[in-house]
Design a protein around this motif. Structure first.
Motif, mmCIF file in Angstrom:
data_model
loop_
_atom_site.group_PDB
_atom_site.id
_atom_site.type_symbol
_atom_site.label_atom_id
_atom_site.label_comp_id
_atom_site.label_asym_id
_atom_site.label_seq_id
_atom_site.Cartn_x
_atom_site.Cartn_y
_atom_site.Cartn_z
ATOM 1 N N VAL A 90 -2.795 0.759 9.629
ATOM 2 C CA VAL A 90 -1.531 0.883 8.895
ATOM 3 C C VAL A 90 -1.696 1.850 7.723
ATOM 4 O O VAL A 90 -0.847 2.719 7.481
ATOM 5 N N ARG A 91 -2.796 1.730 7.010
ATOM 6 C CA ARG A 91 -3.046 2.631 5.886
ATOM 7 C C ARG A 91 -3.187 4.079 6.364
ATOM 8 O O ARG A 91 -2.722 5.019 5.709
ATOM 9 N N VAL A 111 -1.921 -5.310 6.467
ATOM 10 C CA VAL A 111 -1.939 -3.899 6.070
ATOM 11 C C VAL A 111 -3.357 -3.390 6.348
ATOM 12 O O VAL A 111 -4.202 -3.263 5.454
ATOM 13 N N ALA A 136 3.701 0.440 2.695
ATOM 14 C CA ALA A 136 3.504 -0.641 3.663
ATOM 15 C C ALA A 136 3.430 -1.967 2.922
ATOM 16 O O ALA A 136 2.385 -2.306 2.329
ATOM 17 N N GLU A 151 -6.342 -7.452 4.822
ATOM 18 C CA GLU A 151 -6.590 -7.062 6.205
ATOM 19 C C GLU A 151 -7.375 -8.130 6.954
ATOM 20 O O GLU A 151 -8.379 -8.648 6.450
ATOM 21 N N MET A 170 3.774 -3.405 8.861
ATOM 22 C CA MET A 170 2.386 -3.737 9.169
ATOM 23 C C MET A 170 2.259 -4.412 10.531
ATOM 24 O O MET A 170 3.216 -4.938 11.090
ATOM 25 N N ASP A 220 2.973 -5.916 2.181
ATOM 26 C CA ASP A 220 2.155 -6.997 2.746
ATOM 27 C C ASP A 220 3.037 -8.224 2.947
ATOM 28 O O ASP A 220 3.281 -8.998 2.017
ATOM 29 N N CYS A 278 0.202 5.501 6.911
ATOM 30 C CA CYS A 278 0.777 5.857 5.614
ATOM 31 C C CYS A 278 0.220 7.184 5.111
ATOM 32 O O CYS A 278 0.965 8.038 4.602
ATOM 33 N N TYR A 337 0.854 -1.193 0.000
ATOM 34 C CA TYR A 337 0.000 0.000 0.000
ATOM 35 C C TYR A 337 0.882 1.232 0.000
ATOM 36 O O TYR A 337 1.837 1.329 0.786
#
Length: 250
Positions: free
Chosen positions: A46-47, A42, A62, A74, A37, A64, A50, A20
Motif C-alpha cells: 500500500v505504501r 497499510v 492511505a 502492517e 488499504m 489506517d 502511495c 500514511y
C-alpha cells in the motif's frame, strides 16, 4: 523528489486515525488520491502504491482503517496475518469505514487539495466502490475488490454494496483477475450488469491467467504484464480526472 510521513486524521466519535502520506516535495496543494488499504493494513504494498502516485505528482493518503483496534499497523502477509486481518475486518462496520473516508476527504479538502480519485486494493477495492456510492468522487479504481454482491463482511451489510451502485457518480475502473476465486465469473457478470444498468461510466477488465493480488509485487500471485497494463489504465484515468478537477477549480 517525494516526502513520506504519517499524519493523524480526526474522526468524529473515534480515536484519531493514522494515515500514511506520500506527496511531492514541492509545497502547496496537489491533486489528492485516497488509497484503500488491503487486508494486511497499510502494508509495504500500500505504501509503495502511495509512493508511485506521489512520483506522478499526487498527494496520496492511505488511512489506517484498523485504528479502532488495540494495535494497528502492517500485518505479515502469511496465514497468521491473514487470520488477524479477517478478525479485525469482521469488526469494521460500514458506518465506521465511511466515517473514516469522510474524515479523510474533509482533511484533504480543508488543506486545499482537489481530490482526483481513489485507488483500492482488495479490501480497499471494496471500500473504494462503497465510497463511490456515498461521496462525490470523480474516479475510483477497484483492484479485485471482493464481496460486492454478498453480505459476507460488515462492509457489505445490511444490503450488498453492489445494490448501492445506482448512487455512483464516479468513473469506475474494475481491475480483476480472471482466475481469482474470490470474484468468480458469475460475480464479475453481476458487477458489470449492475454498473451498466445504473448508467455508470465504467470499464471492467479481467486479466487472463491472473489471480487475486496480481498487482502486488511482493507476492507470488504477482503478474507483471497484467499489473503493468492495470497501472497504465489507473494512471490515465487519474490524469483525466486531475485535468477535469483542475479545470473546474479555475
Amino acid at each position: 523528489m517525494r516526502i513520506t510521513e504519517t499524519i493523524q486524521i480526526p474522526v468524529p466519535g473515534s480515536t484519531p486515525m493514522p494515515a500514511y502520506v506520500a506527496r511531492p516535495a514541492d509545497p502547496g496543494p496537489a491533486p489528492a488520491v485516497l488509497v484503500g488499504m488491503e487486508l494486511f493494513g497499510v502494508s509495504a504494498h500500500v505504501r509503495d502504491v502511495c509512493e508511485q502516485l506521489a512520483d506522478l505528482g499526487y498527494y496520496a493518503v492511505a488511512p489506517d482503517l484498523y485504528h479502532r483496534e488495540p494495535s494497528t499497523g502492517e500485518l505479515p502477509a502469511d496465514a497468521e496475518g491473514r487470520a488477524r486481518g479477517f478478525d479485525m475486518l469482521g469488526r469494521l462496520t460500514r458506518e465506521q469505514a465511511l466515517a473514516d473516508v469522510g474524515a479523510t476527504l474533509k482533511q484533504l479538502r480543508g488543506a486545499g487539495h482537489h481530490v482526483a480519485g481513489m485507488v483500492g486494493l482488495s479490501v480497499g477495492g471494496h471500500l473504494a466502490y462503497l465510497s463511490a456510492t456515498a461521496f462525490d468522487l470523480p474516479a475510483v479504481a477497484v483492484f479485485y475488490g471482493g464481496w460486492l454482491p454478498t453480505t459476507d463482511i460488515p462492509l457489505s451489510r445490511p444490503q450488498p454494496t453492489l445494490d448501492r451502485t445506482s448512487a455512483i457518480t464516479a468513473r469506475v475502473l474494475m481491475l480483476l483477475g480472471a482466475d481469482d476465486p474470490l470474484i468468480p465469473a458469475e460475480q464479475r457478470k453481476q458487477i458489470a450488469e449492475a454498473l451498466t444498468a445504473a448508467g455508470v461510466d465504467h470499464e471492467l477488465v479481467a486479466y487472463s491467467g491472473a489471480g487475486h493480488g496480481f498487482f502486488c509485487r511482493q507476492r507470488d500471485s504477482y503478474e507483471p504484464v497484467a499489473a503493468a497494463d492495470a497501472w497504465g489504465r489507473v494512471c490515465r484515468m487519474l490524469h483525466e480526472s486531475r485535468v477535469n478537477t483542475t479545470l473546474r477549480a479555475v
